[in-house]
Structures are given as structure tokens and as C-alpha cells.
Write an enzyme that holds these catalytic residues in place. Structure first.
Site, PDB file in Angstrom:
ATOM      1  N   HIS A 215       1.145  -1.547  -0.420  1.00 44.63           N
ATOM      2  CA  HIS A 215      -0.554  -0.015   0.564  1.00 44.63           C
ATOM      3  C   HIS A 215       0.716   1.404   0.009  1.00 44.63           C
ATOM      4  O   HIS A 215       0.529   2.486  -0.626  1.00 44.63           O
ATOM      5  CB  HIS A 215      -0.835  -0.049   1.179  1.00 44.63           C
ATOM      6  CG  HIS A 215      -0.479  -0.032   2.506  1.00 44.63           C
ATOM      7  ND1 HIS A 215       0.337  -0.947   3.315  1.00 44.63           N
ATOM      8  CD2 HIS A 215      -0.211   0.727   3.319  1.00 44.63           C
ATOM      9  CE1 HIS A 215       1.007  -0.618   4.622  1.00 44.63           C
ATOM     10  NE2 HIS A 215       0.804   0.908   4.471  1.00 44.63           N
ATOM     11  N   ASP A 216       2.026   1.196   0.557  1.00 42.13           N
ATOM     12  CA  ASP A 216       2.944   2.647   0.548  1.00 42.13           C
ATOM     13  C   ASP A 216       4.235   2.733  -0.841  1.00 42.13           C
ATOM     14  O   ASP A 216       5.141   3.303   0.000  1.00 42.13           O
ATOM     15  CB  ASP A 216       3.833   2.502   2.153  1.00 42.13           C
ATOM     16  CG  ASP A 216       2.366   3.651   3.210  1.00 42.13           C
ATOM     17  OD1 ASP A 216       1.096   3.963   2.237  1.00 42.13           O
ATOM     18  OD2 ASP A 216       3.069   3.470   4.210  1.00 42.13           O
ATOM     19  N   LYS A 219       5.847   5.591  -1.780  1.00 34.86           N
ATOM     20  CA  LYS A 219       6.166   6.354  -0.844  1.00 34.86           C
ATOM     21  C   LYS A 219       8.207   6.410  -1.182  1.00 34.86           C
ATOM     22  O   LYS A 219       8.498   7.382  -0.806  1.00 34.86           O
ATOM     23  CB  LYS A 219       6.540   6.097   0.689  1.00 34.86           C
ATOM     24  CG  LYS A 219       5.577   6.749   1.037  1.00 34.86           C
ATOM     25  CD  LYS A 219       5.179   6.190   2.441  1.00 34.86           C
ATOM     26  CE  LYS A 219       3.413   7.098   3.692  1.00 34.86           C
ATOM     27  NZ  LYS A 219       3.781   6.555   4.543  1.00 34.86           N
ATOM     28  N   HIS A 244       1.846   9.501  -3.111  1.00 34.79           N
ATOM     29  CA  HIS A 244       2.182   8.320  -2.872  1.00 34.79           C
ATOM     30  C   HIS A 244       1.542   7.413  -3.133  1.00 34.79           C
ATOM     31  O   HIS A 244       1.785   6.708  -3.887  1.00 34.79           O
ATOM     32  CB  HIS A 244       3.121   7.948  -1.591  1.00 34.79           C
ATOM     33  CG  HIS A 244       2.213   7.534  -0.077  1.00 34.79           C
ATOM     34  ND1 HIS A 244       1.610   8.405   0.475  1.00 34.79           N
ATOM     35  CD2 HIS A 244       1.773   6.896   0.232  1.00 34.79           C
ATOM     36  CE1 HIS A 244       0.895   7.977   1.368  1.00 34.79           C
ATOM     37  NE2 HIS A 244       1.416   6.999   1.187  1.00 34.79           N
ATOM     38  N   HIS A 269      -6.250   3.685  -0.163  1.00 34.28           N
ATOM     39  CA  HIS A 269      -6.121   3.775   1.080  1.00 34.28           C
ATOM     40  C   HIS A 269      -6.461   4.696   2.489  1.00 34.28           C
ATOM     41  O   HIS A 269      -6.442   5.374   3.399  1.00 34.28           O
ATOM     42  CB  HIS A 269      -5.289   3.184   1.698  1.00 34.28           C
ATOM     43  CG  HIS A 269      -3.809   3.869   1.393  1.00 34.28           C
ATOM     44  ND1 HIS A 269      -2.844   3.844   0.362  1.00 34.28           N
ATOM     45  CD2 HIS A 269      -2.504   3.727   2.064  1.00 34.28           C
ATOM     46  CE1 HIS A 269      -1.387   4.224   0.634  1.00 34.28           C
ATOM     47  NE2 HIS A 269      -1.573   4.245   2.139  1.00 34.28           N
ATOM     48  N   HIS A 270      -6.186   6.714   2.015  1.00 33.98           N
ATOM     49  CA  HIS A 270      -5.227   7.268   2.903  1.00 33.98           C
ATOM     50  C   HIS A 270      -6.925   8.324   2.194  1.00 33.98           C
ATOM     51  O   HIS A 270      -7.436   9.317   2.414  1.00 33.98           O
ATOM     52  CB  HIS A 270      -4.441   8.148   2.237  1.00 33.98           C
ATOM     53  CG  HIS A 270      -3.827   7.319   2.844  1.00 33.98           C
ATOM     54  ND1 HIS A 270      -3.366   7.941   4.343  1.00 33.98           N
ATOM     55  CD2 HIS A 270      -2.169   7.545   2.486  1.00 33.98           C
ATOM     56  CE1 HIS A 270      -1.690   7.354   4.830  1.00 33.98           C
ATOM     57  NE2 HIS A 270      -1.522   7.348   3.347  1.00 33.98           N
ATOM     58  N   ASP A 298      -3.748   0.021   8.428  1.00 31.32           N
ATOM     59  CA  ASP A 298      -3.010   1.168   8.217  1.00 31.32           C
ATOM     60  C   ASP A 298      -2.987   2.128   9.564  1.00 31.32           C
ATOM     61  O   ASP A 298      -2.256   2.280   9.976  1.00 31.32           O
ATOM     62  CB  ASP A 298      -2.958   1.588   7.186  1.00 31.32           C
ATOM     63  CG  ASP A 298      -2.137   3.273   6.951  1.00 31.32           C
ATOM     64  OD1 ASP A 298      -0.818   2.510   6.894  1.00 31.32           O
ATOM     65  OD2 ASP A 298      -2.173   3.854   6.209  1.00 31.32           O
TER      66      ASP A 298
END
Length: 352
Positions: A215-216, A219, A244, A269-270, A298
Site C-alpha cells: 500500500h505504501d 513512498k 504517494h 487507502h488514504h 494502516d
């Protein structure tokens, strides 16, 4: 019509021709002609008996059938053969010249249509043509299936190599940051347990497992100074952070066909239920359910992990915070599924 002589077929696996006709003399004549060409022939006196022979022997490459027979005529027999033994090549015979009948037989899938009486030369030519066509169809199918299988295997291997590379990038990203080491694996574990509570299984659960792990990944394009900054971010630095998810989606675009759920997780996801998230400002159920699940995992792991700008929160505190923001930031059903999946916070795989 005189009673047809019952044929006495000997069922043999080596037979490559079946002759179906209610006239014994015609069967014998055809058998002799074909045996002279190296065929092993079985006989049947009706369409019904012909199907019985095929049921015992399985598919036979060449079938020669009369049109007019008792019990089950040639047209009915042809229909049954095409349904049950579609790779058999069927040549139909008739003592009556009827153009419409011949056309009907060809439309039903007959390889050819011959009029009685039949000469040896004509029979040989028609049989050779019918079997050549059958061989080409089977060969083409084999090559097509073989090629498709090769393409699928290559595509799968390419995707495996791509995923291995991306997962190595994810590990490298976390290795640079002592504060988030193991974050993605924990988020993946939390998300899978939560999704299972919500009824996900099989491929759906696998997508959440991989999406949680990656998911990240976007970044990787964020400056380390921003990721590790111990104080508040400037508007420009926060803008970098908000980029990101979209960057991660672009990085993982080769997964779009096979794993669209992974891309939905990475991009969304954010997002927040109240529409104040990023990158798209989605609201409520417009946020993919997979992303809502990963958002809970998260958020929990972020709260229970020490960061440059704050200490880790106790698990009970973090659970309470999840419930506090349920309905505005996080999906209430996903929050409750997470809490139910981990009733004892002491058993959580929390970073030390």
C-alpha cells in the site's frame, strides 16, 4: 421395409472407422473397401446401435452413416454424434438425390454427403479429404491451446518477477526507516484478518494481503527528509505525501488486469468517509471496500508504532481511537471487524 440384420460389432480400441447402415450388403461392401485402405472397421445397423458402439469405444475418427434407417435415422444420429463426439468426421450416405437433405447435413456438421452407389475411387477421395480436414482442425486446436498455455505461463512468470521486484522495493523502503520497519507486513496481516471477518476469502483475500503489503510503495518517490521529519510538515511537504498513493498505483499498473483490487488499495487507502482524504476526495461507499479495510489496519499500526514526531500509543488507546473516528474517517464495519479479529491486544504483532 425388411427387418435389418443386427450388426455384431466387436468393440476394439484400435477401430478407426464406424459404418452405420441398415443394409448388411452395404456395410460389408464399405468395410471391404475401407479395410483395403488400412482401416479397422466396426459396424452398426441403426443410429441407435451406432451410438451404443461409440459409447463403448469412445470417439472414432471416421463415421460413415446412411440417412434412412430404423429407430434413429441418419439426421438424428448425426446430431447426436456432433453433440457428444464433435471431433469425429462424419460422411453421410443416401440413395436419394435431395439437395436440401445434403445441405441440412452439412449445416449440422457432416464432413461430406455421398450418393449411393459409391465407387471405390470416390470413397477414397472423400474419406481422405474428410480426415485431412479433421487433422487440420485438431492440429490447429493443439497449437492454439499450446500457444495460449505458453502465453499464460509467460505472463504469469513476468508478473511474478515484477512482484518480486516491487516487494524488494517495499522492503528496501522500510529498511531505510527504523520507525516503519515491518509496517507493511503488519498492515497486510491486520487487513487479512479484518477482511476474513467481513466474509472475504480466496482470491479476494489474496488481493487484500498483497495490497496491504504494497500500500505504501509510492513512498519510494517521497524524499527521506519529508518521511523522517520530526516536526509538522509544510504545505509543500504534505503535498508530496499526498502524491504517494497515485504514484504507487502507476508503479503497479502492470497488475491492472490480474489484480485490480491491489491497485484500488494502493490508490485509495488514504481516502476518508467524510471526503477529506486523498488523492481523490472520495466519500463513503465510493471508496473501495478493500481500501477501507486497509485504511483501518494502516491507521492502527501507525498509532501503535513510534514515529519521529510522537511515541507509540498503547493498543487499547488505538482501538478506542479507531472507534472514535469510525463513520467520519474510517468504515465502522471494518473497524468492528478489526476489533473482533483481535479481541486481545496483547496478541497483536505490534512493533517493539
Amino acid at each position: 421395409m425388411p427387418h435389418a440384420e443386427e450388426a455384431k460389432p466387436v468393440v476394439a480400441g484400435s477401430a478407426n472407422c464406424l459404418i452405420v447402415d441398415d443394409e448388411p450388403s452395404v456395410r460389408r461392401s464399405l468395410s471391404r473397401m475401407l479395410q483395403a485402405q488400412g482401416f479397422q472397421c466396426l459396424e452398426a445397423c441403426s443410429g441407435r446401435q451406432g451410438l451404443e458402439v461409440l459409447n463403448q469405444t469412445g470417439e472414432i475418427p471416421l463415421i460413415i452413416s446412411d440417412m434412412r434407417m430404423p429407430e434413429l435415422d441418419g439426421m438424428g444420429f448425426l446430431e447426436q454424434v456432433r453433440q457428444r463426439f464433435p471431433d469425429s468426421s462424419v460422411i453421410m450416405l443416401s440413395g436419394i438425390s435431395e439437395t436440401t437433405t445434403a445441405v441440412d447435413c452439412l449445416h449440422l456438421g457432416a464432413a461430406d454427403f455421398l450418393l449411393k452407389p459409391i465407387s471405390l475411387g470416390e470413397l477414397q477421395a472423400r474419406v481422405a479429404r474428410a480426415l485431412e480436414k479433421r487433422a487440420l482442425v485438431l492440429q490447429n486446436r493443439f497449437y492454439q491451446e499450446h500457444l495460449e498455455r505458453q502465453v499464460q505461463e509467460q505472463a504469469q512468470r513476468i508478473q511474478e518477477l515484477f512482484l518480486q521486484g516491487v516487494q524488494m522495493l517495499a522492503r528496501a523502503l522500510e529498511a531505510k526507516d527504523a520507525y516503519t520497519r515491518g509496517h507493511s507486513i503488519r498492515v497486510s496481516q491486520y487487513a487479512v484478518a479484518t477482511a476474513a471477518r467481513l466474509g472475504f476469502q480466496g482470491a479476494g483475500l489474496d488481493g487484500i494481503r498483497l495490497g496491504g503489503e504494497l500500500h505504501d510503495i509510492g513512498k519510494i518517490g517521497t524524499r527521506e527528509a519529508v518521511l523522517h521529519k520530526p516536526s509538522s510538515l509544510t504545505p509543500e511537504e504534505f503535498k508530496q505525501i499526498t502524491e504517494h498513493p497515485a504514484l504507487g498505483e502507476r508503479m503497479l499498473s502492470p497488475l491492472a488486469h490480474e489484480s485490480p483490487d491491489v491497485l484500488r488499495i494502493v490508490r485509495s487507502h488514504h481516502e476518508r468517509l467524510d471526503g477529506r482524504g486523498f488523492p481523490d476526495g472520495l466519500r463513503g461507499e465510493k471508496i473501495p471496500i478493500e481500501a477501507r479495510i486497509v485504511a483501518v489496519a494502516d491507521s492502527f499500526d501507525a498509532m501503535t508504532t513510534r514515529r519521529p514526531y510522537r511515541d507509540a500509543r498503547p493498543p487499547d488507546d488505538a482501538m478506542h481511537e479507531l472507534r472514535r473516528v469510525a463513520g467520519t474517517q474510517l468504515d465502522p464495519a471494518a473497524v468492528e471487524a478489526f476489533v473482533a479479529a483481535y479481541p486481545d491486544p496483547s496478541e497483536l504483532p505490534i512493533s517493539a
